[in-house]
Every structure is written in structure tokens, then in C-alpha cells.
Motif scaffolding. Structure first.
Motif, PDB file in Angstrom:
ATOM      1  N   PRO A 114      -6.952  -9.831   1.729  1.00 31.23           N
ATOM      2  CA  PRO A 114      -5.685  -9.251   1.251  1.00 31.23           C
ATOM      3  C   PRO A 114      -5.654  -7.728   1.406  1.00 31.23           C
ATOM      4  O   PRO A 114      -6.676  -7.050   1.286  1.00 31.23           O
ATOM      5  N   ILE A 115      -4.460  -7.201   1.673  1.00 35.27           N
ATOM      6  CA  ILE A 115      -4.229  -5.760   1.778  1.00 35.27           C
ATOM      7  C   ILE A 115      -3.540  -5.302   0.500  1.00 35.27           C
ATOM      8  O   ILE A 115      -2.527  -5.882   0.098  1.00 35.27           O
ATOM      9  N   ILE A 116      -4.071  -4.256  -0.148  1.00 39.05           N
ATOM     10  CA  ILE A 116      -3.674  -3.937  -1.524  1.00 39.05           C
ATOM     11  C   ILE A 116      -2.534  -2.930  -1.641  1.00 39.05           C
ATOM     12  O   ILE A 116      -2.100  -2.623  -2.750  1.00 39.05           O
ATOM     13  N   ALA A 117      -2.036  -2.403  -0.536  1.00 42.91           N
ATOM     14  CA  ALA A 117      -0.973  -1.395  -0.602  1.00 42.91           C
ATOM     15  C   ALA A 117      -0.113  -1.479   0.648  1.00 42.91           C
ATOM     16  O   ALA A 117      -0.509  -2.109   1.640  1.00 42.91           O
ATOM     17  N   PRO A 118       1.060  -0.840   0.635  1.00 49.83           N
ATOM     18  CA  PRO A 118       1.919  -0.855   1.832  1.00 49.83           C
ATOM     19  C   PRO A 118       1.226  -0.228   3.034  1.00 49.83           C
ATOM     20  O   PRO A 118       0.407   0.692   2.898  1.00 49.83           O
ATOM     21  N   THR A 119       1.531  -0.724   4.212  1.00 49.16           N
ATOM     22  CA  THR A 119       1.012  -0.170   5.459  1.00 49.16           C
ATOM     23  C   THR A 119       2.181   0.057   6.408  1.00 49.16           C
ATOM     24  O   THR A 119       3.249  -0.534   6.255  1.00 49.16           O
ATOM     25  N   GLN A 132      -0.768   4.628  -1.052  1.00 49.39           N
ATOM     26  CA  GLN A 132      -2.120   4.148  -0.789  1.00 49.39           C
ATOM     27  C   GLN A 132      -3.123   4.787  -1.749  1.00 49.39           C
ATOM     28  O   GLN A 132      -4.048   4.121  -2.241  1.00 49.39           O
ATOM     29  N   PHE A 133      -2.944   6.077  -2.031  1.00 49.92           N
ATOM     30  CA  PHE A 133      -3.833   6.766  -2.961  1.00 49.92           C
ATOM     31  C   PHE A 133      -3.778   6.132  -4.346  1.00 49.92           C
ATOM     32  O   PHE A 133      -4.806   5.915  -4.994  1.00 49.92           O
ATOM     33  N   ARG A 134      -2.579   5.803  -4.805  1.00 48.26           N
ATOM     34  CA  ARG A 134      -2.444   5.183  -6.124  1.00 48.26           C
ATOM     35  C   ARG A 134      -3.141   3.817  -6.155  1.00 48.26           C
ATOM     36  O   ARG A 134      -3.764   3.444  -7.158  1.00 48.26           O
ATOM     37  N   ALA A 135      -3.045   3.074  -5.059  1.00 52.58           N
ATOM     38  CA  ALA A 135      -3.694   1.763  -4.996  1.00 52.58           C
ATOM     39  C   ALA A 135      -5.219   1.892  -5.033  1.00 52.58           C
ATOM     40  O   ALA A 135      -5.908   1.102  -5.692  1.00 52.58           O
ATOM     41  N   VAL A 136      -5.737   2.901  -4.339  1.00 54.99           N
ATOM     42  CA  VAL A 136      -7.183   3.121  -4.330  1.00 54.99           C
ATOM     43  C   VAL A 136      -7.674   3.520  -5.714  1.00 54.99           C
ATOM     44  O   VAL A 136      -8.737   3.066  -6.170  1.00 54.99           O
ATOM     45  N   LEU A 159     -12.587  10.598   2.244  1.00 58.34           N
ATOM     46  CA  LEU A 159     -11.985  11.340   1.138  1.00 58.34           C
ATOM     47  C   LEU A 159     -11.327  10.381   0.145  1.00 58.34           C
ATOM     48  O   LEU A 159     -11.465  10.550  -1.074  1.00 58.34           O
ATOM     49  N   PHE A 160     -10.625   9.392   0.640  1.00 56.58           N
ATOM     50  CA  PHE A 160     -10.016   8.389  -0.238  1.00 56.58           C
ATOM     51  C   PHE A 160     -11.085   7.691  -1.074  1.00 56.58           C
ATOM     52  O   PHE A 160     -10.875   7.408  -2.260  1.00 56.58           O
TER      53      PHE A 160
END
Length: 426
Positions: free
Chosen positions: A50-55, A86-90, A110-111
Motif C-alpha cells: 500500500p501507498i500511504i499518501a498521494p502521488t 507526503q511529509f505529513r504522512a511520513v 531527509l524525509f
């Protein structure tokens, strides 16, 4: 155990997936998730991760070797908003108690650090070979090039800082030379090899039998040249135009011998444009009934073209066959070129117009791969380069040894997965 994999590019996704496949097969397999920072992450989806954020697919296709024009095109396409999501998801991943695997360059690294979670890093973008080889520093032509490596490594101080944090449990550089350099800064670097060289077995590989007429058979067989135009559209179509020009020169140079050309085409590309270019240059398409009986690759759907004594095959399924069978490659690609060289074979590159395969990228790739990659200025020079290499067996032997040294032995993905279980996921 939970592991989030971050990557930023088509090639990086492919490397990450090789490692994740081995983790899935481990007795203590972690729960996996992914976030492709660049692109849509089809490789993860195909693996059921699964992918956890928009791409989103960006115009530049990645962060490396972009000029300002491509960067601003990405900004207008929503890059900053995408990165924020993406940062918020990480960050949310830490709250789930997961670890992070970053694959690529400083962006996923960095992420990973910003996530607040324990992390590991597979460094695909940088190598000490850009600056030096086993004998010492490379000769640099311009003042800007001489400034590269000013800090004592291809990895800059802030990148080394991210790799030396306590939460960074393991770093996997792409080669032994880079590993040895990073260890000088107390970075937990491990020389496990390069996952690019995994899963390249050919389904049509021939067993070598040393018959009495083996030398005669070798002299009489067709020369096999692999064609690698890259994977990103529309750049790959422009690259194909130059490659076909080079192919014409090779046919002229080896008119009496005959040549087999194997076009390894990414599944993301349309074959229609490639076929049109071939037909405009005098190539004739063969029907499946004409070609099926003697296809030298494991793809019954391949498109076969003929001209004079030469055959050209386009395939989107038999990538490993194309790499394994080629004697030389005409290459305007990133990862695929490195894989071909890693098999101990010479590749010849022609600078393109980008956004990825620019003259700057091509020049840097020659430093990365050393004598195994020959850069020419014009397509017409390819044939002469091949003729020169065929007359120099000592140089071909050096190229074979160099490829293994720079790209490593197969099995790296399994070795990295085992190390991740021990260092990051225990």
C-alpha cells in the motif's frame, strides 16, 4: 514490525521493490508500506504494497540533474503541495511505531530523518567513483568540476550528518569504494553490493559447450547490440531517433557480417512511435508467422524488423534477455546502462537533450562507470567505437573486470534485507 519505504524515481522504486520482496519472504516479515516521492509507484502497487499518501507524476521525472526550467515546471504542477501531503504522512508513520527505509538521494533521506523514526538508507545516486577510482582522484576539466568533492566525499557534509544520526541504523552505498569512504565519518555503512544487479537472469541464456569449432562459430555468429533508449517519455522517443541513426552506421560497418539489434523498451513507452522511426529508416516489419520460429528472446509478442542482413527486435518483456545476449549496448539510459555494464560489457552513449539524459548526466555517468562506458558526440561515431573495441581484446577484458568491480555481484537485495532485519527491525 512495520517498515515504510521512501523512494524518488523509477529506478529507485525498482531497487526498493527488490529489497522489499526479500523482506516479504523473511520468516519475520515486517508489515510493509511505501511512499514514492516522485512518480506514481506502480512497482509497489504491483507487489501489493500500500501507498500511504498521494502521488503524482512530475514533468521532470525526478530531482537529480534538473535545471531551473524543469524545477519550475514541477512547482507549477503542484510539487510543493504534494511534498507537504507526503511529509505529513511520513510524520504520522512514527505514531504507528514504524521504521523507515529511504532509497535514492538526499530527498528520501531527509524525509526519513524528519519522520522521527529509526531509519536506514540505500544510496543509489552518489558514488566516490564520480570523484576518484582505486588509483586516485580523476582529472577534472572545469573549475566547477574541480569543486565537486570539496568536502572529501561525493556525499556532502549535510548528507553525511543525516547518515551519522543515532536513529540511522544502516547505510548501504552502491559500491565498496563509497562504503570505505563513509566509514571514515563513523557512518554505519555496509558493503552489501548493488541491488541493480539482481534478477537479471535470462530465460534464453545458452549453455556454453567448448566444441572443437567453437572459435569458428564465434567468428561467424551475428554481432548482438542492445539498444537502451531510457524509460521516460517523451525523452526516450527523442533518444530513439539518435540510436536509430547509430544503428544505420553499425549496419554499414558490419554489412558482411550481419547484426542483431535488441531494443529493450520500457513498458511505459508506446511502441508506435519507435516503429514509425524504424520504418522511416527502411526497416520492414515481419509478421509473427515469419518471425516466431527463430526469436532469440523469450517474448512471443516482440516486434521484429529486418533490413539487409540485419534484424532488429523490440521487446517490452524480455529485458534480461536483451542485457545478457548483447555484446555491446547503444545506451541513453540510467539504470539500464549501469546494469549492462555490471555484466562486464561495454556500453556506448550519445548525449541527449534531457530532462534526464543530458550532456552533464552522460559525462557524470562515464565517471561513475569508468572505462566500461564510452561517450561519443555523434551517432555516426558509434560504429567506429565498436570496431575499435573488437580489435582490442585486452581492453575488453579490462571492461569485463571493471563492470564487476563497480556494480558488484548479484544477491545484494537479499543481503540488505537480512541486514535490515538485524539492524533496523529487530
Amino acid at each position: 514490525m512495520k517498515l515504510l519505504c521512501l523512494s524518488n524515481g523509477h529506478g529507485e522504486d525498482a531497487i526498493a521493490v527488490r529489497i522489499l520482496q526479500r523482506l516479504q519472504q523473511h520468516p519475520n516479515a515486517p508489515k510493509l508500506a511505501a511512499l514514492p516521492i516522485v512518480g506514481e509507484g506502480q512497482a509497489y502497487t504491483d507487489l501489493g504494497i500500500p501507498i500511504i499518501a498521494p502521488t503524482r507524476k512530475m514533468p521532470s521525472g525526478g530531482f537529480i540533474y534538473m535545471d531551473g526550467r524543469h524545477f519550475w515546471r514541477d512547482i507549477r504542477s503542484g510539487l510543493l503541495q504534494l511534498l507537504w501531503w507526503q511529509f505529513r504522512a511520513v510524520q504520522g508513520w512514527k505514531q504507528q511505531g514504524g521504521s523507515v527505509l529511504a532509497v535514492g538521494d538526499i530527498v528520501p533521506l531527509l524525509f526519513a530523518w524528519l519522520s522521527g523514526s529509526p531509519y536506514a538508507f540505500v544510496g543509489t545516486a552518489k558514488s566516490e567513483y564520480y570523484l576518484r577510482d582505486e588509483t586516485g582522484p580523476l582529472v577534472r576539466k572545469s573549475r566547477m568540476q574541480r569543486w565537486e568533492g570539496w568536502s572529501g566525499s561525493d556525499y556532502l557534509p549535510w548528507e553525511r550528518w543525516l547518515m551519522s544520526r543515532k536513529r540511522c541504523k544502516a547505510v548501504f552505498p552502491r559500491d565498496k569504494l563509497t562504503t570505505e569512504t563513509l566509514l571514515k565519518w563513523s557512518i554505519p555503512a555496509f558493503d552489501m553490493g548493488n541491488p541493480m544487479m539482481d534478477d537479471l537472469e535470462s530465460e534464453t541464456a545458452k549453455v556454453a559447450f567448448y566444441a572443437g569449432d567453437a572459435e569458428k562459430q564465434e567468428q561467424e555468429r551475428s554481432l548482438v547490440i542492445t539498444l537502451l533508449p531510457g524509460s521516460r517519455a517523451p525523452e526516450a522517443y527523442a533518444n530513439w531517433q539518435q540510436i536509430v541513426q547509430a544503428v544505420t552506421g553499425v549496419m554499414d560497418a558490419f554489412a558482411r557480417k550481419g547484426v542483431l539489434f535488441l531494443g529493450a523498451i520500457a513498458p511505459t513507452l508506446s511502441l508506435d512511435s519507435l516503429r514509425e522511426t524504424l520504418e522511416a529508416q527502411g526497416w520492414s516489419w515481419q509478421s509473427p508467422q515469419q518471425s516466431e520460429s527463430h526469436l532469440p528472446i523469450s517474448d512471443p509478442t516482440a516486434s521484429v524488423f529486418t533490413q539487409r542482413k540485419c534484424t532488429l527486435i523490440l521487446t517490452q518483456r524480455a529485458f534480461a534477455d536483451c542485457l545478457q545476449q548483447g555484446d555491446f549496448a547503444i545506451a541513453m539510459a540510467g539504470t539500464a546502462t549501469e546494469q549492462f555494464v555490471g555484466l562486464g560489457k561495454p556500453a556506448i552513449s550519445i548525449p541527449g537533450k534531457g530532462p534526464q539524459f543530458t550532456p552533464a548526466f552522460a559525462e557524470a555517468q562515464t565517471r561513475l562507470l569508468g572505462p566500461s562506458l564510452i561517450l561519443v558526440e555523434q551517432p555516426a561515431e558509434v560504429a567506429k567505437t565498436i570496431q575499435s573495441l573488437l580489435r582490442d581484446p585486452d581492453r575488453l577484458q579490462m571492461i569485463a573486470e571493471n563492470g564487476l568491480l563497480r556494480m558488484g555481484k548479484p544477491g545484494a537485495a537479499q543481503r540488505i534485507a537480512d541486514c535490515l532485519i538485524e539492524k533496523l527491525l529487530a
